[in-house]
Design a protein around this motif. Structure first.
Motif, PDB file in Angstrom:
ATOM      1  N   LEU A   1      -5.333  -6.874  -0.859  1.00 38.55           N
ATOM      2  CA  LEU A   1      -5.105  -8.326  -1.227  1.00 38.55           C
ATOM      3  C   LEU A   1      -4.072  -9.068  -0.351  1.00 38.55           C
ATOM      4  O   LEU A   1      -4.320 -10.187   0.009  1.00 38.55           O
ATOM      5  CB  LEU A   1      -4.519  -8.087  -2.705  1.00 38.55           C
TER       6      LEU A   1
ATOM      7  N   GLY B   1       0.766  -1.304   0.050  1.00 33.65           N
ATOM      8  CA  GLY B   1      -0.023   0.261  -0.077  1.00 33.65           C
ATOM      9  C   GLY B   1       0.792   1.236   0.029  1.00 33.65           C
ATOM     10  O   GLY B   1       0.455   2.218   0.624  1.00 33.65           O
TER      11      GLY B   1
ATOM     12  N   TYR C   1     -12.514   7.708  -1.746  1.00 39.76           N
ATOM     13  CA  TYR C   1     -11.389   7.115  -2.021  1.00 39.76           C
ATOM     14  C   TYR C   1     -11.384   5.747  -2.463  1.00 39.76           C
ATOM     15  O   TYR C   1     -10.488   4.962  -2.536  1.00 39.76           O
ATOM     16  CB  TYR C   1     -10.640   6.849  -0.637  1.00 39.76           C
TER      17      TYR C   1
ATOM     18  N   PRO D   1     -12.689   4.098  -5.113  1.00 40.28           N
ATOM     19  CA  PRO D   1     -11.995   3.529  -6.352  1.00 40.28           C
ATOM     20  C   PRO D   1     -10.308   3.052  -6.412  1.00 40.28           C
ATOM     21  O   PRO D   1     -10.028   2.237  -6.821  1.00 40.28           O
ATOM     22  CB  PRO D   1     -12.289   4.599  -7.351  1.00 40.28           C
ATOM     23  N   LEU D   2      -9.846   3.973  -5.487  1.00 36.40           N
ATOM     24  CA  LEU D   2      -8.306   3.967  -5.454  1.00 36.40           C
ATOM     25  C   LEU D   2      -8.119   2.728  -4.794  1.00 36.40           C
ATOM     26  O   LEU D   2      -7.002   1.886  -4.798  1.00 36.40           O
ATOM     27  CB  LEU D   2      -7.617   5.099  -4.596  1.00 36.40           C
ATOM     28  N   ILE D   3      -8.846   1.911  -3.999  1.00 37.72           N
ATOM     29  CA  ILE D   3      -8.683   0.725  -3.098  1.00 37.72           C
ATOM     30  C   ILE D   3      -8.888  -0.484  -3.861  1.00 37.72           C
ATOM     31  O   ILE D   3      -8.309  -1.429  -3.530  1.00 37.72           O
ATOM     32  CB  ILE D   3      -9.529   0.865  -1.818  1.00 37.72           C
ATOM     33  N   THR D   4      -9.514  -0.361  -5.160  1.00 39.83           N
ATOM     34  CA  THR D   4      -9.825  -1.738  -5.835  1.00 39.83           C
ATOM     35  C   THR D   4      -8.555  -2.234  -6.020  1.00 39.83           C
ATOM     36  O   THR D   4      -8.556  -3.645  -5.851  1.00 39.83           O
ATOM     37  CB  THR D   4     -10.500  -1.354  -7.282  1.00 39.83           C
ATOM     38  N   THR D   5      -7.527  -1.788  -6.539  1.00 40.30           N
ATOM     39  CA  THR D   5      -6.560  -2.668  -6.786  1.00 40.30           C
ATOM     40  C   THR D   5      -5.313  -2.249  -5.888  1.00 40.30           C
ATOM     41  O   THR D   5      -4.179  -2.231  -6.256  1.00 40.30           O
ATOM     42  CB  THR D   5      -5.966  -2.467  -8.474  1.00 40.30           C
ATOM     43  N   ASN D   6      -5.573  -2.316  -4.572  1.00 44.07           N
ATOM     44  CA  ASN D   6      -4.617  -1.878  -3.567  1.00 44.07           C
ATOM     45  C   ASN D   6      -4.022  -3.011  -3.096  1.00 44.07           C
ATOM     46  O   ASN D   6      -4.777  -3.835  -2.709  1.00 44.07           O
ATOM     47  CB  ASN D   6      -5.388  -1.461  -2.376  1.00 44.07           C
ATOM     48  N   CYS D   7      -2.484  -3.264  -3.092  1.00 43.80           N
ATOM     49  CA  CYS D   7      -1.827  -4.266  -2.610  1.00 43.80           C
ATOM     50  C   CYS D   7      -2.128  -4.688  -1.157  1.00 43.80           C
ATOM     51  O   CYS D   7      -1.971  -5.791  -0.907  1.00 43.80           O
ATOM     52  CB  CYS D   7      -0.432  -4.546  -3.282  1.00 43.80           C
TER      53      CYS D   7
ATOM     54  N   MET E   1      -8.407   8.306   3.579  1.00 39.62           N
ATOM     55  CA  MET E   1      -8.216   6.954   3.064  1.00 39.62           C
ATOM     56  C   MET E   1      -7.930   5.865   4.006  1.00 39.62           C
ATOM     57  O   MET E   1      -7.889   4.747   3.656  1.00 39.62           O
ATOM     58  CB  MET E   1      -6.733   7.415   2.388  1.00 39.62           C
TER      59      MET E   1
END
Lengths: 199, 229
Positions: free
Chosen positions: A120, A27, A109, A111-117, A44
């Motif tokens: 995952l 992140g 905030y 949409p920014l988290i969709t592909t947040n490492c 965030m």
């Protein structure tokens, strides 16, 4: 009582010792990108915490009740990322419709988290570490709070940096990274403290 | 002419648009896996394979994938290749698998790969996309190895696991720990600025260019993406 102690240790170590941003480097993108102002950093951080909790609550049962039962463990990566992406989108739509106030604070905030490492990462780590459901939830909460703490501390530091006179090559990202280095160094002081908190 | 063009696409990723040091993408694996040269090299090659395959596939499918559904499609394609690479490494290189751990899974959300799919592969023909993937992958691997060399030589007095005899008494363990990674990365970016002064576009802030979420993102930092590009 032992169970309670384990949970506290998991919580504290994921906030301070194994801090996702400062120690495991997950992140980093939002950490460097959205930490300019303290209210953005807080928004965030809270959004990440909420998404981490929801994502863990959904992915843990799916891993143990669906993937492992059917012998599909190798699909973990694809399944998890799709679940997280869908969840985040749904949460965004839900907030937009039912709570515009909350949407303005947190939803922007998402949409920014969709592909947040970090998100995952926390779901996969919970499975890899063999945590049970409650431990996984506590660990996610800890990771989210650790992220929030790092973001808020760092945004404070950055507002000071913005006002100071920096040599040209170090302007911008270079100084930001070196400042992050000092916060990370400070957090290393917690190593060894948490494990022995009940000893 | 055509050949020159292809060559420049390949070199672009290695030097002019180096993903790590110029575009500032993929910071997470850069910081996390560079404490040993072996780990950094493994990470670089794994990402290169995924990037090459996903760029070729996305470029092949660029006319079939509907625009509104493109991000989920890309993620599925990328996650598929990550799983293949992960299973191969687990089977044939178990020690590397243990070193990289969860970061291997996290190649899925590496912004270099999604970013290249979004910025390059969905607009360009297959050969060019493959070359772009190859160039970006090599650039990524080289910068990771450069950073890992600094960190491992000073921090552990060894190179790729081989001990350097005369430096054994002068280990600075700080470099192999987390803060050391941030410091070395910061210094390298400053160094690149000094070397390329006036030539490379100076990155004054963290870029959202290549972030797959940039289109839907409404945060101030991201809405400024036009200025950085």
């Amino acid at each position: 009582m032992d169970m309670f102690k384990t949970l506290i240790i998991i919580l504290l170590s994921s906030v301070f010792v194994d801090n996702y941003v400062l120690n495991r480097f997950l992140g980093i993108c939002p950490f460097l990108g959205v930490s300019k102002k303290i209210n953005q950093a807080t928004g965030m951080g809270v959004a990440v915490t909420v998404v981490m909790l929801i994502a863990t609550a959904v992915t843990w049962p799916i891993q143990y009740l669906v993937l492992n039962k059917l012998g599909l463990g190798y699909l973990q990566n694809i399944v998890f990322i799709l679940i997280i992406a869908t969840l985040v989108q749904m949460l965004e739509l839900f907030l937009k419709k039912f709570s515009p106030a909350l949407y303005n604070g947190l939803g922007v905030y998402l949409p920014l988290i969709t592909t947040n490492c970090a998100v995952l990462g926390v779901t996969i780590n919970n499975i890899n570490d063999g945590y049970n459901f409650i431990q996984s939830m506590v660990s996610s909460l800890g990771c989210g709070l650790g992220f929030l703490l790092a973001m808020v501390l760092f945004s404070g530091l950055r507002s000071r940096i913005d006002e100071s006179n920096i040599p040209a090559p170090f302007k911008g990202l270079a100084t930001t990274l070196i400042a992050a280095c000092f916060i990370s160094l400070a957090f290393m002081g917690f190593v060894g403290v948490v494990e022995n908190i009940f000893a | 002419m055509e050949k020159n063009n292809n060559l420049s696409v390949l070199l672009n990723g290695i030097i002019k648009e180096n993903p790590v040091l110029v575009l500032i993408l993929g910071t997470c694996p850069t910081l996390a896996t560079t404490n040993t040269v072996n780990g950094a090299f493994g990470m670089g090659i794994a990402a290169l394979c995924v990037l090459l395959c996903s760029n070729i596939f996305i470029s092949l499918l660029r006319k079939i994938i509907p625009d509104s559904m493109r991000i989920p499609c890309y993620i599925v394609i990328i996650a598929g290749f990550v799983t293949i690479v992960k299973l191969l490494i687990q089977a044939f290189l178990p020690s590397l698998y243990a070193t990289l751990g969860v970061y291997l899974d996290l190649i899925t959300v590496n912004c270099i790969i999604l970013g290249r799919a979004e910025m390059f592969a969905n607009k360009n023909p297959v050969v060019k996309s493959a070359l772009d993937g190859l160039g970006m992958g090599i650039g990524f691997t080289l910068s990771l190895c450069a950073m890992a060399t600094i960190r491992e030589v000073f921090g552990a007095a060894s190179f790729a696991g081989i001990a350097i005899p005369f430096m054994q008494d002068y280990k600075i363990e700080f470099f192999t720990k987390a803060p050391g990674g941030l410091l070395v990365y910061g210094l390298l970016i400053a160094l690149i600025y000094v070397i390329t002064k006036g030539k490379a576009p100076a990155k004054t802030s963290f870029s959202c260019q290549g972030c797959p979420n940039a289109a839907t993102c409404t945060i101030e930092t991201c809405s400024k993406k036009g200025e950085n590009a």
